[in-house]
Scaffold this motif. Structure first.
Motif, PDB file in Angstrom:
ATOM      1  N   ALA A 333       0.831  -1.208   0.000  1.00 27.88           N
ATOM      2  CA  ALA A 333       0.000   0.000   0.000  1.00 27.88           C
ATOM      3  C   ALA A 333       0.861   1.252   0.000  1.00 27.88           C
ATOM      4  N   ALA A 334       1.946   1.231   0.782  1.00 27.91           N
ATOM      5  CA  ALA A 334       2.856   2.373   0.809  1.00 27.91           C
ATOM      6  C   ALA A 334       3.525   2.569  -0.551  1.00 27.91           C
ATOM      7  N   LEU A 335       3.822   1.454  -1.224  1.00 23.89           N
ATOM      8  CA  LEU A 335       4.456   1.530  -2.538  1.00 23.89           C
ATOM      9  C   LEU A 335       3.509   2.086  -3.585  1.00 23.89           C
ATOM     10  N   LEU A 336       2.207   1.790  -3.460  1.00 25.71           N
ATOM     11  CA  LEU A 336       1.227   2.227  -4.451  1.00 25.71           C
ATOM     12  C   LEU A 336       0.857   3.697  -4.327  1.00 25.71           C
ATOM     13  N   ARG A 383      -4.177  -2.165   9.368  1.00 23.99           N
ATOM     14  CA  ARG A 383      -2.747  -1.855   9.234  1.00 23.99           C
ATOM     15  C   ARG A 383      -2.396  -1.374   7.831  1.00 23.99           C
ATOM     16  N   ALA A 384      -2.979  -2.001   6.807  1.00 26.37           N
ATOM     17  CA  ALA A 384      -2.692  -1.587   5.432  1.00 26.37           C
ATOM     18  C   ALA A 384      -3.161  -0.160   5.188  1.00 26.37           C
ATOM     19  N   LEU A 388      -0.728   3.081   4.287  1.00 26.00           N
ATOM     20  CA  LEU A 388      -0.949   3.928   3.112  1.00 26.00           C
ATOM     21  C   LEU A 388      -1.003   5.396   3.505  1.00 26.00           C
ATOM     22  N   LEU A 389      -1.803   5.704   4.530  1.00 28.45           N
ATOM     23  CA  LEU A 389      -1.995   7.104   4.910  1.00 28.45           C
ATOM     24  C   LEU A 389      -0.749   7.708   5.542  1.00 28.45           C
ATOM     25  N   ILE A 390      -0.013   6.937   6.330  1.00 31.52           N
ATOM     26  CA  ILE A 390       1.185   7.496   6.951  1.00 31.52           C
ATOM     27  C   ILE A 390       2.249   7.760   5.900  1.00 31.52           C
ATOM     28  N   THR A 391       2.245   6.972   4.824  1.00 31.04           N
ATOM     29  CA  THR A 391       3.166   7.233   3.719  1.00 31.04           C
ATOM     30  C   THR A 391       2.792   8.525   3.005  1.00 31.04           C
ATOM     31  N   VAL A 392       1.488   8.720   2.770  1.00 26.39           N
ATOM     32  CA  VAL A 392       1.022   9.972   2.157  1.00 26.39           C
ATOM     33  C   VAL A 392       1.366  11.158   3.047  1.00 26.39           C
TER      34      VAL A 392
END
Length: 492
Positions: A333-336, A383-384, A388-392
């Motif tokens: 999710a972080a990669l996407l 968790r996914a 995702l949101l913490i990466t954004v």
């Protein structure tokens, strides 16, 4: 299909040559990645609650939840700021060695000692190890140039995620296939921590750091960045940058070039004020702190909830598979994030609202549906979504910062999250407070994420209303200017 080790090594050497890395930097990256992998290879981690409440430690749920686990939160909070300063002052390597030693002590105690007091001391050492993670993620920045930060950060973060996933999968396979005991998983984790302890000793000690040991070029760059920041701020206010402002900026960086603690703290305060004056950064940082607080509580006490729904003494548990899958999906999710066609600057608040509401629903399903598979699936989705949101949030914050401020802003956000978590732990979890059972706790955590969703729903509406008002004002101004333009054309 996985690539062969020889090919991976050749690829790393080719990238090192392309990045103009010398051999010492390349060896440091390899050592750091090896340390990150083995220090996160913890087969016992998904089964910690079952181990503490099982025959090996024979602790009650009340002792584990209300007396032992909260110590990690408190120690992490208390140690974060002094460790942050010590990391920069000691130039990373000694703090990395301290972290490695803390992991060894933690898992040696987990294997050997008994009793509530000993487990509380163990949680303190684990809090120390967690607080020193700043040294791991900051060390490499002292060795490579800023244009290489993104690549080496990807190496370090991906290897820690892979180590965590490999550890969880190993633990589950040991239990399900090899029929090992939980004690054996702790032994493997201790061996892995011992192997990781060797790596930091061979790392070179950097000559420079961000605050206490800056090179002259870094001071000049910092002065330029601050002056540019002030010029942008004054241009927004339609005010010129006076010579007095420039001289004050110069003096502040001349003072910061000294190694004194007072000057460093003054520099940090100045950076703090400059960074958090920016509204987009403040909004994403607010979500970071609020959501990370709730996220820490969920991952800390999810195993206790699963133990109540599906006791490990009566059934086979699959916590290792769940942790492995959630880690890998979180990384995916972080990669996407970089490929999602979303204008986060425009729709960020509403996206935070919707996805925070999804996280609230996941927590409430874990709490109300007494089915272990629904609990597992909700935890994985939770968790996914957070990953995702913490990466954004990280990307949006980083987009408006110069590199020397990254550690400061991320550290402040984490500190606020821990402060909120400590308050929540004292009130809800700790035996000195309400000492609620785990199902009531998760009901509160679900409501907590729902409140976060409401906050950013209102923020999104305010932002859209402000943008609509601005557009109407622009249209009104264009209509006012149009007669004069047509009149000028007819006069010709």
């Amino acid at each position: 299909m996985m690539s062969s080790p020889g090919r991976s090594q050749c690829t790393l050497y080719a990238e090192a040559e392309a990045c103009n890395w010398d051999m010492s930097v390349l060896c440091s990256i390899i050592l750091l990645c090896a340390y990150g992998f083995f220090s996160n290879l913890r087969p016992s981690e998904p089964f910690l609650t079952a181990y503490l409440m099982g025959p090996d430690k024979n602790l009650t749920e009340t002792q584990v939840v209300n007396e032992i686990y909260p110590i990690w939160t408190y120690s992490y909070l208390v140690l974060l700021l002094p460790i942050f300063l010590a990391t920069d002052y000691l130039r990373y390597k000694p703090v990395l060695i301290l972290q490695a030693a803390s992991f060894v002590v933690t898992y040696f105690m987990l294997l050997k000692v008994q009793g509530v007091l000993a487990m509380q001391l163990l949680e303190f050492f684990f809090g120390l190890a967690t607080a020193t993670e700043v040294a791991y993620y900051s060390y490499i920045y002292s060795l490579v140039e800023p244009e290489q930060y993104q690549r080496v950060t990807g190496y370090c973060r991906s290897i820690t995620l892979f180590g965590s996933a490999a550890g969880s999968l190993t633990g589950q396979l040991m239990l399900s296939v090899a029929k090992a005991q939980l004690r054996h998983l702790v032994i493997i984790t201790l061996v892995s921590a011992t192997v990781a302890f060797v790596a930091p000793w061979f790392l070179p000690k950097p000559r420079r750091s961000l605050f206490f040991h800056k090179s002259p070029g870094a001071v000049e760059e910092r002065q330029h960045n601050s002056t540019s920041f002030k010029m942008v701020e004054n241009s927004k206010n339609k005010e010129p940058l006076s010579s007095q402002d420039v001289s004050q900026t110069t003096r502040s960086f001349d003072a910061g070039s000294h190694s004194g603690l007072v000057e460093v703290l003054r520099m940090l305060l100045n950076d703090f004020v400059q960074c958090y004056r920016q509204r987009p950064l403040l909004a994403w940082s607010l979500w970071w702190a609020l959501a990370t607080c709730g996220y820490f509580q969920i991952i800390n006490y999810a195993q206790v909830l699963w133990e109540n729904v599906h006791p490990s003494q009566a059934y086979e548990i699959y916590n290792g598979y769940v942790e492995t899958l959630s880690t890998l999906l979180g990384a995916l999710a972080a990669l996407l994030v970089g490929y999602l066609p979303v204008c986060w600057a425009l729709w960020g608040e509403l996206a935070l609202c919707v996805l925070s509401l999804l996280m609230a629903v996941c927590v409430l399903i874990m709490d109300t549906q007494k089915d272990i598979w629904l609990c597992y699936m909700s935890y994985i989705l939770f968790r996914a979504t957070y990953m995702l949101l913490i990466t954004v949030a990280t990307y949006q914050i980083a987009a408006s910062l110069t590199m020397p401020r990254y550690a400061l802003v991320f550290g402040v956000n984490t500190f606020v999250a821990l402060l909120l978590q400590s308050v929540l732990t004292v009130v809800v979890v700790d035996s000195a407070g309400l000492g609620l059972d785990v199902f009531t706790q998760f009901l509160i955590y679900g409501g907590y994420f729902a409140v976060i969703s409401v906050i950013f729903f209102l923020a999104g509406l305010c932002k859209l209303a402000s943008m609509r008002s601005s557009m109407q004002e622009v249209l009104a101004n264009s209509r006012t200017d149009s007669p004069s333009v047509s009149g000028a054309s007819s006069s010709r």
